[in-house]
Scaffold this active site. Structure first.
Site, PDB file in Angstrom:
ATOM      1  N   LYS A  21       0.797  -1.196   0.000  1.00  0.00           N
ATOM      2  CA  LYS A  21       0.000   0.000   0.000  1.00  0.00           C
ATOM      3  C   LYS A  21       0.844   1.266   0.000  1.00  0.00           C
ATOM      4  O   LYS A  21       0.403   2.324  -0.447  1.00  0.00           O
ATOM      5  CB  LYS A  21      -0.883   0.044   1.274  1.00  0.00           C
ATOM      6  CG  LYS A  21      -1.849  -1.099   1.427  1.00  0.00           C
ATOM      7  CD  LYS A  21      -2.613  -0.916   2.765  1.00  0.00           C
ATOM      8  CE  LYS A  21      -3.369  -2.157   3.140  1.00  0.00           C
ATOM      9  NZ  LYS A  21      -3.945  -2.047   4.485  1.00  0.00           N
ATOM     10  N   GLY A  22       2.004   1.190   0.585  1.00  0.00           N
ATOM     11  CA  GLY A  22       2.790   2.379   0.931  1.00  0.00           C
ATOM     12  C   GLY A  22       2.974   3.417  -0.162  1.00  0.00           C
ATOM     13  O   GLY A  22       3.035   4.613   0.113  1.00  0.00           O
ATOM     14  N   GLU A  60       8.055   3.106  -5.306  1.00  0.00           N
ATOM     15  CA  GLU A  60       7.947   2.545  -3.957  1.00  0.00           C
ATOM     16  C   GLU A  60       8.191   3.647  -2.932  1.00  0.00           C
ATOM     17  O   GLU A  60       8.938   4.594  -3.195  1.00  0.00           O
ATOM     18  CB  GLU A  60       8.985   1.418  -3.846  1.00  0.00           C
ATOM     19  CG  GLU A  60       9.101   0.713  -2.527  1.00  0.00           C
ATOM     20  CD  GLU A  60       7.858  -0.045  -2.101  1.00  0.00           C
ATOM     21  OE1 GLU A  60       6.843   0.627  -1.829  1.00  0.00           O
ATOM     22  OE2 GLU A  60       7.918  -1.279  -2.002  1.00  0.00           O
ATOM     23  N   ASP A  61       7.556   3.539  -1.788  1.00  0.00           N
ATOM     24  CA  ASP A  61       7.750   4.564  -0.755  1.00  0.00           C
ATOM     25  C   ASP A  61       9.109   4.455  -0.088  1.00  0.00           C
ATOM     26  O   ASP A  61       9.783   5.448   0.140  1.00  0.00           O
ATOM     27  CB  ASP A  61       6.620   4.511   0.291  1.00  0.00           C
ATOM     28  CG  ASP A  61       6.398   3.113   0.848  1.00  0.00           C
ATOM     29  OD1 ASP A  61       6.929   2.154   0.275  1.00  0.00           O
ATOM     30  OD2 ASP A  61       5.697   2.982   1.858  1.00  0.00           O
ATOM     31  N   ASP A 119      14.278  -0.587   2.235  1.00  0.00           N
ATOM     32  CA  ASP A 119      14.882  -0.801   3.557  1.00  0.00           C
ATOM     33  C   ASP A 119      15.857  -1.976   3.433  1.00  0.00           C
ATOM     34  O   ASP A 119      16.976  -1.797   2.962  1.00  0.00           O
ATOM     35  CB  ASP A 119      13.745  -1.048   4.556  1.00  0.00           C
ATOM     36  CG  ASP A 119      14.202  -1.059   5.994  1.00  0.00           C
ATOM     37  OD1 ASP A 119      15.405  -0.902   6.242  1.00  0.00           O
ATOM     38  OD2 ASP A 119      13.365  -1.233   6.897  1.00  0.00           O
ATOM     39  N   PHE A 173      12.370   4.450  12.340  1.00  0.00           N
ATOM     40  CA  PHE A 173      11.105   4.001  11.763  1.00  0.00           C
ATOM     41  C   PHE A 173      10.280   5.210  11.363  1.00  0.00           C
ATOM     42  O   PHE A 173       9.941   6.054  12.187  1.00  0.00           O
ATOM     43  CB  PHE A 173      10.335   3.110  12.747  1.00  0.00           C
ATOM     44  CG  PHE A 173       9.281   2.305  12.059  1.00  0.00           C
ATOM     45  CD1 PHE A 173       9.583   1.092  11.459  1.00  0.00           C
ATOM     46  CD2 PHE A 173       7.982   2.780  11.975  1.00  0.00           C
ATOM     47  CE1 PHE A 173       8.608   0.365  10.784  1.00  0.00           C
ATOM     48  CE2 PHE A 173       6.998   2.052  11.305  1.00  0.00           C
ATOM     49  CZ  PHE A 173       7.311   0.848  10.716  1.00  0.00           C
ATOM     50  N   VAL A 174       9.974   5.299  10.067  1.00  0.00           N
ATOM     51  CA  VAL A 174       9.297   6.489   9.550  1.00  0.00           C
ATOM     52  C   VAL A 174       7.851   6.196   9.184  1.00  0.00           C
ATOM     53  O   VAL A 174       7.520   5.090   8.750  1.00  0.00           O
ATOM     54  CB  VAL A 174      10.037   7.072   8.317  1.00  0.00           C
ATOM     55  CG1 VAL A 174      11.234   7.868   8.743  1.00  0.00           C
ATOM     56  CG2 VAL A 174      10.441   6.002   7.336  1.00  0.00           C
ATOM     57  N   ARG A 181      -0.651   6.685   7.735  1.00  0.00           N
ATOM     58  CA  ARG A 181      -0.419   6.742   6.278  1.00  0.00           C
ATOM     59  C   ARG A 181      -0.892   8.072   5.694  1.00  0.00           C
ATOM     60  O   ARG A 181      -0.352   8.560   4.710  1.00  0.00           O
ATOM     61  CB  ARG A 181      -1.181   5.620   5.558  1.00  0.00           C
ATOM     62  CG  ARG A 181      -0.615   4.230   5.760  1.00  0.00           C
ATOM     63  CD  ARG A 181      -1.179   3.298   4.689  1.00  0.00           C
ATOM     64  NE  ARG A 181      -1.080   1.891   5.049  1.00  0.00           N
ATOM     65  CZ  ARG A 181      -0.028   1.112   4.807  1.00  0.00           C
ATOM     66  NH1 ARG A 181       1.032   1.612   4.225  1.00  0.00           N
ATOM     67  NH2 ARG A 181      -0.034  -0.170   5.141  1.00  0.00           N
TER      68      ARG A 181
END
Ligand code: PRP
Length: 174
Positions: A42-43, A98-99, A102, A151-152, A164
């Site tokens: 979803k990001g 993509e957001d 990582d 963590f963002v 979100r």
């Protein structure tokens, strides 16, 4: 009780400016070609929507749904695809949107999946790049911002499905 506190990392103004720069670069690089953007749900939904409206060449859009985190802030390492793309990408120019990158496990899985379908070209655009935690050799072709660990949330990114909707990006502290 919610003991989560958060600190702003990228404001909406900073995000908007960088999205514009990425879109300008992509429009230049793909000038005269027809690009298919594939967002990873979803990001990526907010970044994708912003980016495509700033790109000045004709684009088509598709989405896949991949997840690796489950509940919590640590990746499970196991990538699951719950929705595939619906477009034929053979001999097409493809840009994955993509957001965040990582460990890279999600993107590696998706790149391998798409490569099997023989696109003409395949590149990756991520808004945030956490290079330090990478577990694969993959590098994005377009990066909004490189960032340290942390963590963002916001701008499509969630923590247990929260945040979100936030137009700004925050680092959360627990
Ligand atoms: C997040 C993010 C990327 C992935 C990056 O998705 O949107 O897809 O994790 O992590 P990695 O590089 O360590 O694989 P998530 O699994 O949380 O699903 P979501 O997009 O639905 O939030």
């Amino acid at each position: 009780m919610d003991t989560t506190s958060k600190e702003i990392l990228f404001s909406r103004e900073v995000i908007q400016k960088r999205v514009g720069e990425l879109a300008a670069q992509i429009s230049k690089d793909y000038a005269g070609r027809e690009l298919i953007l594939i967002g990873v749900l979803k990001g990526a939904f907010i970044f994708m929507a912003d980016l495509i409206r700033e790109i000045s060449i004709p684009c088509r859009v598709d989405f896949a749904r991949l997840a690796s985190y489950g509940a919590g802030s640590e990746s499970s390492g196991k990538v699951v695809m719950t929705k595939d793309i619906e477009t034929s990408i053979k001999d097409k120019d493809i840009l994955i949107v993509e957001d965040i990158l990582d460990t890279g496990l999600t993107m590696q899985y998706f790149v391998d999946w798409l490569r099997e379908r023989n696109p003409k070209s395949l590149k990756v655009c991520v808004f945030l790049d956490k290079r330090k935690r990478r577990k694969v050799t993959l590098e994005a072709d377009y990066v909004g911002f490189a960032m340290e660990d942390g963590f963002v949330v916001g701008y499509g990114l969630d923590f247990n499905e929260r945040y979100r909707f936030s137009p700004d990006i925050y680092v959360i502290k627990q």
